[in-house]
Design an enzyme around this catalytic site. Sequence first.
Site, PDB file in Angstrom:
ATOM      1  N   LYS A 170      34.045  -0.003  20.095  1.00  0.00           N
ATOM      2  CA  LYS A 170      34.532   0.811  21.210  1.00  0.00           C
ATOM      3  C   LYS A 170      35.077  -0.173  22.251  1.00  0.00           C
ATOM      4  O   LYS A 170      34.686  -0.166  23.439  1.00  0.00           O
ATOM      5  CB  LYS A 170      33.366   1.654  21.755  1.00  0.00           C
ATOM      6  CG  LYS A 170      33.735   2.652  22.811  1.00  0.00           C
ATOM      7  CD  LYS A 170      34.241   3.962  22.238  1.00  0.00           C
ATOM      8  CE  LYS A 170      34.700   4.895  23.346  1.00  0.00           C
ATOM      9  NZ  LYS A 170      35.367   6.094  22.846  1.00  0.00           N
ATOM     10  N   ASP A 203      34.484   6.648  17.707  1.00  0.00           N
ATOM     11  CA  ASP A 203      34.588   8.117  17.698  1.00  0.00           C
ATOM     12  C   ASP A 203      35.644   8.575  16.688  1.00  0.00           C
ATOM     13  O   ASP A 203      35.434   9.501  15.903  1.00  0.00           O
ATOM     14  CB  ASP A 203      34.867   8.679  19.111  1.00  0.00           C
ATOM     15  CG  ASP A 203      35.783   7.816  19.943  1.00  0.00           C
ATOM     16  OD1 ASP A 203      36.120   6.700  19.499  1.00  0.00           O
ATOM     17  OD2 ASP A 203      36.180   8.253  21.042  1.00  0.00           O
ATOM     18  N   ASP A 227      24.057   2.075  12.750  1.00  0.00           N
ATOM     19  CA  ASP A 227      22.918   2.960  12.509  1.00  0.00           C
ATOM     20  C   ASP A 227      23.421   4.398  12.341  1.00  0.00           C
ATOM     21  O   ASP A 227      23.080   5.093  11.376  1.00  0.00           O
ATOM     22  CB  ASP A 227      21.986   2.859  13.729  1.00  0.00           C
ATOM     23  CG  ASP A 227      20.656   3.549  13.510  1.00  0.00           C
ATOM     24  OD1 ASP A 227      20.410   4.014  12.388  1.00  0.00           O
ATOM     25  OD2 ASP A 227      19.871   3.634  14.469  1.00  0.00           O
TER      26      ASP A 227
END
Length: 334
Positions: A170, A203, A227
């Site tokens: 990100k 995302d 994760d």
Amino acid sequence: MYRITLIPGDGIGPDITAATKMVLAASGVKIEWDEQVAGEEAIAGHGTPLPAEVIASIRKNGVALKGPLTTPVGTGFRSVNVALRKELDLYANLRPARTYPGVSSRFENVDLVVVRENTEDLYAGVEHMVGEDAAESIKIITRRGSERICRYAFEYARKNNRRKVTAVHKANIMKCTDGLFLAVAQDVARNYPDIEFEDRIVDNMCMQLVQKPELYDVLVAPNLYGDIISDLCAGLVGGLGFAPGANIGTAAAVFEPVHGSAPKYAGQDKANPTAMILSGVLMLRHLEEREAADRIEQALAAVIREGKTVTFDLGGMASGRQMAEAVVERMLRL
Ligand code: NAI
């Protein structure tokens, strides 16, 4: 002959371990098991779920196969899995996810491998309250941590004939931390011109994975995104029952199913041994025993596809042992 630490584990652990040992033995790879007790039985006998001998055995042998361990709730014992990762600096968490015909899932032809950084990021656990009404957690990303995980991902891709590595981040928002991870990934990628490289914002990655997972191959990510994405990928292929895993460091590697000890099925030999057998397959590939690994995986896939000798969660009536016997019988015919 390999000497390998074996931790059967709690709950369904001993049943799925017995099934896996049977299948590994039939592969022809010679393994001498150094059996160690961790988890609930170790608490009873040694007063700790992770006795020093277990760590010493893994350090000495360099490779371990481990069943799930029950983390006691409210006793103050920290998770054995986290402790093992820390003690042995197992920096790479490897989680393959692929579809097997016969397992109900929304997709066909998914074949992904998530390589998750296992030691830093928000999981370094550096957090505190700021007064009473705010809390702060520090996200740690280092050049060394990023470099070794990215290198691992590319080396894995090369050794396993994978075509592409996708870095997940990100960096558009966290320009320092994720920016560093991405810059290191790009640097490492330059050393592997034979492997395609691309990056995705986390995302967008999630959306793409649920829409067209077949476009992806090896994914490398810092701890938190890794994760989440690895569970997402397990969901794409039918759930945790089919998810093997490995925690790999420079001095040792521990192979284990992703699922837990399912205490309600303990001692009944009902549990599906697939994730544990596939963890054994990952272990054989790590040991460069590729032919044996491929044979087990093919035989297991055939048994699942036929759907005759499979456990209850696959709609069958077989015990874990019977399913393992069917895999062995199938291997002999390959
Ligand atoms: P779990 O994975 O044990 O069970 C979740 C659900 O999946 C249950 O319905 C269970 O019956 C089913 N399931 C899991 N493995 C299966 C298999 N092989 N065949 C058929 N059904 C299966 O997760 P849960 O209940 O959250 O945890 C139970 C214990 O396991 C806890 O003490 C937890 O701390 C521990 N655990 C240990 C892990 C490890 O050692 N790596 C990982 C996850 C949980």
